[in-house]
Design a protein around this motif. Sequence first.
Motif, PDB file in Angstrom:
ATOM      1  N   THR A   1      -1.187   8.980  -9.590  1.00  0.00           N
ATOM      2  CA  THR A   1      -2.225   8.542  -8.656  1.00  0.00           C
ATOM      3  C   THR A   1      -1.718   7.392  -7.815  1.00  0.00           C
ATOM      4  OG1 THR A   1      -4.482   7.666  -8.474  1.00  0.00           O
ATOM      5  CG2 THR A   1      -3.207   6.956 -10.375  1.00  0.00           C
ATOM      6  N   PHE A   2      -2.191   7.308  -6.589  1.00  0.00           N
ATOM      7  CA  PHE A   2      -1.935   6.139  -5.753  1.00  0.00           C
ATOM      8  C   PHE A   2      -3.211   5.320  -5.576  1.00  0.00           C
ATOM      9  CE2 PHE A   2       1.902   8.225  -3.418  1.00  0.00           C
ATOM     10  CZ  PHE A   2       2.678   8.012  -4.545  1.00  0.00           C
TER      11      PHE A   2
ATOM     12  N   THR B   1      -3.631   4.346   0.716  1.00  0.00           N
ATOM     13  CA  THR B   1      -3.426   5.486   1.607  1.00  0.00           C
ATOM     14  C   THR B   1      -2.105   5.300   2.342  1.00  0.00           C
ATOM     15  OG1 THR B   1      -4.652   4.374   3.381  1.00  0.00           O
ATOM     16  CG2 THR B   1      -5.890   5.853   1.934  1.00  0.00           C
ATOM     17  N   ASN B   2      -1.595   6.391   2.898  1.00  0.00           N
ATOM     18  CA  ASN B   2      -0.369   6.318   3.693  1.00  0.00           C
ATOM     19  C   ASN B   2      -0.385   7.491   4.668  1.00  0.00           C
ATOM     20  OD1 ASN B   2       1.516   8.638   2.618  1.00  0.00           O
ATOM     21  ND2 ASN B   2       0.615   7.694   0.790  1.00  0.00           N
ATOM     22  N   PRO B   3       0.340   7.372   5.785  1.00  0.00           N
ATOM     23  CA  PRO B   3       0.279   8.435   6.801  1.00  0.00           C
ATOM     24  C   PRO B   3       1.137   9.649   6.481  1.00  0.00           C
ATOM     25  CG  PRO B   3       1.703   6.650   7.541  1.00  0.00           C
ATOM     26  CD  PRO B   3       1.107   6.211   6.234  1.00  0.00           C
ATOM     27  N   GLU B   4       1.802   9.651   5.334  1.00  0.00           N
ATOM     28  CA  GLU B   4       2.690  10.765   4.986  1.00  0.00           C
ATOM     29  C   GLU B   4       2.342  11.326   3.620  1.00  0.00           C
ATOM     30  OE1 GLU B   4       6.255   8.507   5.388  1.00  0.00           O
ATOM     31  OE2 GLU B   4       6.689   9.360   7.357  1.00  0.00           O
ATOM     32  N   SER B   5       1.065  11.440   3.354  1.00  0.00           N
ATOM     33  CA  SER B   5       0.620  11.857   2.029  1.00  0.00           C
ATOM     34  C   SER B   5       1.080  13.275   1.681  1.00  0.00           C
ATOM     35  CB  SER B   5      -0.904  11.755   1.930  1.00  0.00           C
ATOM     36  OG  SER B   5      -1.519  12.480   2.986  1.00  0.00           O
TER      37      SER B   5
ATOM     38  N   GLY C   1      -4.019   9.265  -0.820  1.00  0.00           N
ATOM     39  CA  GLY C   1      -2.607   8.914  -0.865  1.00  0.00           C
ATOM     40  C   GLY C   1      -1.746  10.076  -1.299  1.00  0.00           C
ATOM     41  N   LEU C   2      -2.331  10.977  -2.090  1.00  0.00           N
ATOM     42  CA  LEU C   2      -1.723  12.251  -2.466  1.00  0.00           C
ATOM     43  C   LEU C   2      -2.728  13.346  -2.134  1.00  0.00           C
ATOM     44  CD1 LEU C   2      -0.341  11.090  -5.928  1.00  0.00           C
ATOM     45  CD2 LEU C   2       1.080  11.707  -3.952  1.00  0.00           C
TER      46      LEU C   2
ATOM     47  N   HIS D   1       0.337   3.396  -8.314  1.00  0.00           N
ATOM     48  CA  HIS D   1       0.621   2.435  -7.254  1.00  0.00           C
ATOM     49  C   HIS D   1       0.813   1.010  -7.752  1.00  0.00           C
ATOM     50  CE1 HIS D   1      -3.600   2.447  -8.141  1.00  0.00           C
ATOM     51  NE2 HIS D   1      -3.790   1.327  -7.479  1.00  0.00           N
ATOM     52  N   GLY D   2       0.333   0.690  -8.936  1.00  0.00           N
ATOM     53  CA  GLY D   2       0.516  -0.648  -9.477  1.00  0.00           C
ATOM     54  C   GLY D   2      -0.622  -1.596  -9.203  1.00  0.00           C
TER      55      GLY D   2
END
Length: 417
Positions: free
Chosen positions: A257-258, A262-266, A292-293, A325-326
């Motif tokens: 899990t993230f 979020t990120n633009p390249e999920s 994020g995924l 993600h930490g």
Amino acid sequence: MKIILISIGTRGDIEPFLAIGELLQEKGHQAICAFPDQFRNLAEESNLQFVSLGLKFIELLQSNDGKLAMGGRGSGLEKFLATIRLARNQTDASKELLNRQYELVEKEKPDRIIYNGKAVYPIIWSLSHFGKTIWISPLPYMHYVRDRTHLAFNSNYGPFLNKLTYSLANFGLVTTVMIAKKWLGITRKITREQVQDALVSNKAIYTISSSLFSRPVYWHKNLKVLGFHQRRKTINWEPDGPLIDFLEKHNKILFITFGSMTNPESEEKTKIVIEILERNHIPAIINTESGGLVKPVGFVSELIYFVSRVPYDWIFPRIYGTIHHGGSGTTHLSLKYGCATMIIPHILDQFVWNKILFDKGVGPKGIKIEKISTKSLEPKVLELINNISFKKTAEQIANHMEKEDFREEIYKAIVEA
């Protein structure tokens, strides 16, 4: 008492306040949660009174610039420019957050305010209500520690320079408070020295397990480390049949899990993870809750199960290890249930947790989100699943955490002036 809990940030910043709010409510106090509007449902799940701090802050983090700054793939220059644009556009969001804090406190006239590091008005309020505010942090290294820099620097430069990083961080916070005073039109005299004194003397509690962050003996008595606090997340939730079947069918399952990152390249990052899992026949549950995924369209695999919502306190006892993600909450829960753990850090504090967990020996040192590739990630995943010492060490930490019970101590710290 009437107690306002103010927290600003991502979900990891919110969860400790929900746990404390539940505790206060159980003790008969009125707990009012003031969070960005996106977290209304979390407060309502815990039957806590909720007041919105608006939408702008989280919308800013979820913008294209926010995603790039927090882990999207791009050059150093692109990330730097995104961060500059983010800071430039933050003024409106900061003013909304500040004004809503001020209006709430003036309306409710609370007996106590519990707040986190991104909430500024409680510091101003504390100047005329000494002993009535409690600063809460689920993150380490916010007060001087000899062998570590302030969290924002994530290093060790030696005692002198380390101390300087904390002074720099405090200088920035005092400046932010003075700007907030001006924005609110507060006319009474407030000096930088008064604010600095308040930062030093106000109560501060780290909601971190002592197995991960020990309280330095040289700290002032107003600084405490009082363990990880968790709300009851399985309320009104039941697993579906296919998830139960998947858990019964497989051994040594990973949970990936993230969190709220979020990120633009999920899609690309999910594809890399899937390829590694399938090539090595590793069963895994992938959480897509915040994007994020993502689950590829039409994707079907007996080895991989996608979920969009599952309580961690239900799923973690049933799996072998985690890749995440930490965030502070996810980090604590993963270890509380004895999971071998690897972190894929996105932003500031997650790099700190990555180092802490690697040093503790519960998993390999993770790779930052924008550096993920099949070549860099695959050996780490294999090490996580095959090195049994990671699991054993995580279970030892779980045993330590099980013995931690600071509920009464944190309660007394809040209600006693």
